[in-house]
Write a protein that holds these residues in place. Structure first.
Motif, mmCIF file in Angstrom:
data_model
loop_
_atom_site.group_PDB
_atom_site.id
_atom_site.type_symbol
_atom_site.label_atom_id
_atom_site.label_comp_id
_atom_site.label_asym_id
_atom_site.label_seq_id
_atom_site.Cartn_x
_atom_site.Cartn_y
_atom_site.Cartn_z
ATOM 1 N N LEU A 152 0.825 -1.202 0.000
ATOM 2 C CA LEU A 152 0.000 0.000 0.000
ATOM 3 C C LEU A 152 0.862 1.256 0.000
ATOM 4 O O LEU A 152 1.632 1.485 0.931
ATOM 5 C CB LEU A 152 -0.920 -0.013 1.226
ATOM 6 C CG LEU A 152 -1.807 -1.256 1.352
ATOM 7 C CD1 LEU A 152 -2.489 -1.283 2.704
ATOM 8 C CD2 LEU A 152 -2.809 -1.329 0.218
ATOM 9 N N ASP A 153 0.724 2.033 -1.062
ATOM 10 C CA ASP A 153 1.360 3.344 -1.158
ATOM 11 C C ASP A 153 2.856 3.291 -0.850
ATOM 12 O O ASP A 153 3.345 4.000 0.017
ATOM 13 C CB ASP A 153 0.649 4.340 -0.227
ATOM 14 C CG ASP A 153 1.042 5.783 -0.530
ATOM 15 O OD1 ASP A 153 1.247 6.111 -1.711
ATOM 16 O OD2 ASP A 153 1.169 6.561 0.426
ATOM 17 N N ASP A 182 6.980 3.587 -1.916
ATOM 18 C CA ASP A 182 7.923 4.348 -2.743
ATOM 19 C C ASP A 182 8.511 3.356 -3.740
ATOM 20 O O ASP A 182 9.451 2.630 -3.428
ATOM 21 C CB ASP A 182 8.994 4.972 -1.839
ATOM 22 C CG ASP A 182 10.059 5.730 -2.605
ATOM 23 O OD1 ASP A 182 9.986 5.823 -3.844
ATOM 24 O OD2 ASP A 182 10.991 6.220 -1.944
ATOM 25 N N ARG A 230 4.702 6.686 -6.191
ATOM 26 C CA ARG A 230 3.982 5.896 -5.182
ATOM 27 C C ARG A 230 3.047 4.919 -5.894
ATOM 28 O O ARG A 230 2.355 5.298 -6.833
ATOM 29 C CB ARG A 230 3.160 6.798 -4.258
ATOM 30 C CG ARG A 230 3.871 8.006 -3.707
ATOM 31 C CD ARG A 230 4.874 7.770 -2.662
ATOM 32 N NE ARG A 230 4.423 7.040 -1.504
ATOM 33 C CZ ARG A 230 5.258 6.685 -0.525
ATOM 34 N NH1 ARG A 230 6.529 6.987 -0.586
ATOM 35 N NH2 ARG A 230 4.819 6.019 0.509
ATOM 36 N N ARG A 231 3.038 3.677 -5.419
ATOM 37 C CA ARG A 231 2.180 2.659 -6.021
ATOM 38 C C ARG A 231 1.623 1.738 -4.950
ATOM 39 O O ARG A 231 2.208 1.574 -3.889
ATOM 40 C CB ARG A 231 2.962 1.813 -7.031
ATOM 41 C CG ARG A 231 3.316 2.570 -8.292
ATOM 42 C CD ARG A 231 4.030 1.692 -9.279
ATOM 43 N NE ARG A 231 4.252 2.416 -10.521
ATOM 44 C CZ ARG A 231 5.048 2.002 -11.478
ATOM 45 N NH1 ARG A 231 5.701 0.847 -11.356
ATOM 46 N NH2 ARG A 231 5.203 2.711 -12.570
ATOM 47 N N SER A 232 0.503 1.081 -5.314
ATOM 48 C CA SER A 232 -0.123 0.049 -4.483
ATOM 49 C C SER A 232 -0.453 -1.127 -5.381
ATOM 50 O O SER A 232 -0.737 -0.955 -6.563
ATOM 51 C CB SER A 232 -1.410 0.578 -3.845
ATOM 52 O OG SER A 232 -1.138 1.667 -2.993
ATOM 53 N N ARG A 246 -9.601 2.562 -1.007
ATOM 54 C CA ARG A 246 -8.568 3.481 -0.521
ATOM 55 C C ARG A 246 -8.294 4.619 -1.505
ATOM 56 O O ARG A 246 -7.397 5.424 -1.284
ATOM 57 C CB ARG A 246 -7.277 2.722 -0.232
ATOM 58 C CG ARG A 246 -7.391 1.758 0.934
ATOM 59 C CD ARG A 246 -6.160 0.862 1.031
ATOM 60 N NE ARG A 246 -6.260 -0.083 2.111
ATOM 61 C CZ ARG A 246 -5.659 0.042 3.292
ATOM 62 N NH1 ARG A 246 -4.895 1.095 3.532
ATOM 63 N NH2 ARG A 246 -5.806 -0.877 4.220
ATOM 64 N N CYS A 263 -7.329 4.341 -4.794
ATOM 65 C CA CYS A 263 -6.304 4.059 -5.803
ATOM 66 C C CYS A 263 -6.950 3.844 -7.174
ATOM 67 O O CYS A 263 -8.025 3.265 -7.269
ATOM 68 C CB CYS A 263 -5.513 2.813 -5.438
ATOM 69 S SG CYS A 263 -4.609 2.946 -3.884
#
Length: 156
Positions: free
Chosen positions: A66-67, A69, A78-80, A111, A113
């Motif tokens: 989740l979120d 770097d 930022r990725r999930s 969330r 995304c």
């Protein structure tokens, strides 16, 4: 099927750690115990480990990220997404993997995304076709030698 996810707790820890992929898949995914250790040492809220249950029967394990770097350069990207997916060897081919991906997608949408990211080992025996059937597209990226795929959550 009454599929659902459960938080990994002391009550179901042994069941979670008993999940084993097929021997020919072991090169491609870390064991559940490794994933749980990684979740424990990450900052709170980065890892989202869950046991996949069919009724009360454990059939798999997933862990989302989740979120994070993505480039580890201070946060410019930022990725999930889906970090680990372990479906027990005797349970594969029953829709549990699809359920896992759909569950992570639903959680990420909740969330806020817009994309779900995943990586996989390339090759004929890898899971690329599974992810493509679910709507993932490959990018021009690799991460630690793995193919990077993304699913657009906004249009699904």
């Amino acid at each position: 099927m009454s599929l659902h996810l459960a938080e990994v707790t002391s009550a179901n820890l042994e069941a979670a750690m008993a999940i084993r992929v097929r021997p020919d898949q072991e090169y491609a995914v870390k064991p559940v115990a490794h994933s749980l250790a990684e979740a424990y040492v990450r900052p709170a809220g980065v890892a989202w480990p869950r046991l996949i249950l069919d009724g009360e029967r454990p059939v798999g394990f997933l862990m989302a990220f989740l979120d994070i770097d993505w480039r580890a350069d201070g946060g410019s990207l930022r990725r999930s997404g889906l970090w680990r997916l372990n479906i027990d060897a005797g349970e594969q081919g029953n829709g549990y993997g699809r359920f896992a991906v759909e569950s992570v997608a639903a959680e990420l949408r909740r969330r806020g995304c817009g994309e779900l990211w995943v990586t996989w080992h390339p090759g004929a025996d890898g899971p690329e076709e599974f992810y493509r059937r679910l709507g993932f597209r490959t990018t021009d990226e690799t991460s630690e030698g793995e193919t990077v795929g993304v699913l657009d959550l906004a249009h699904r």
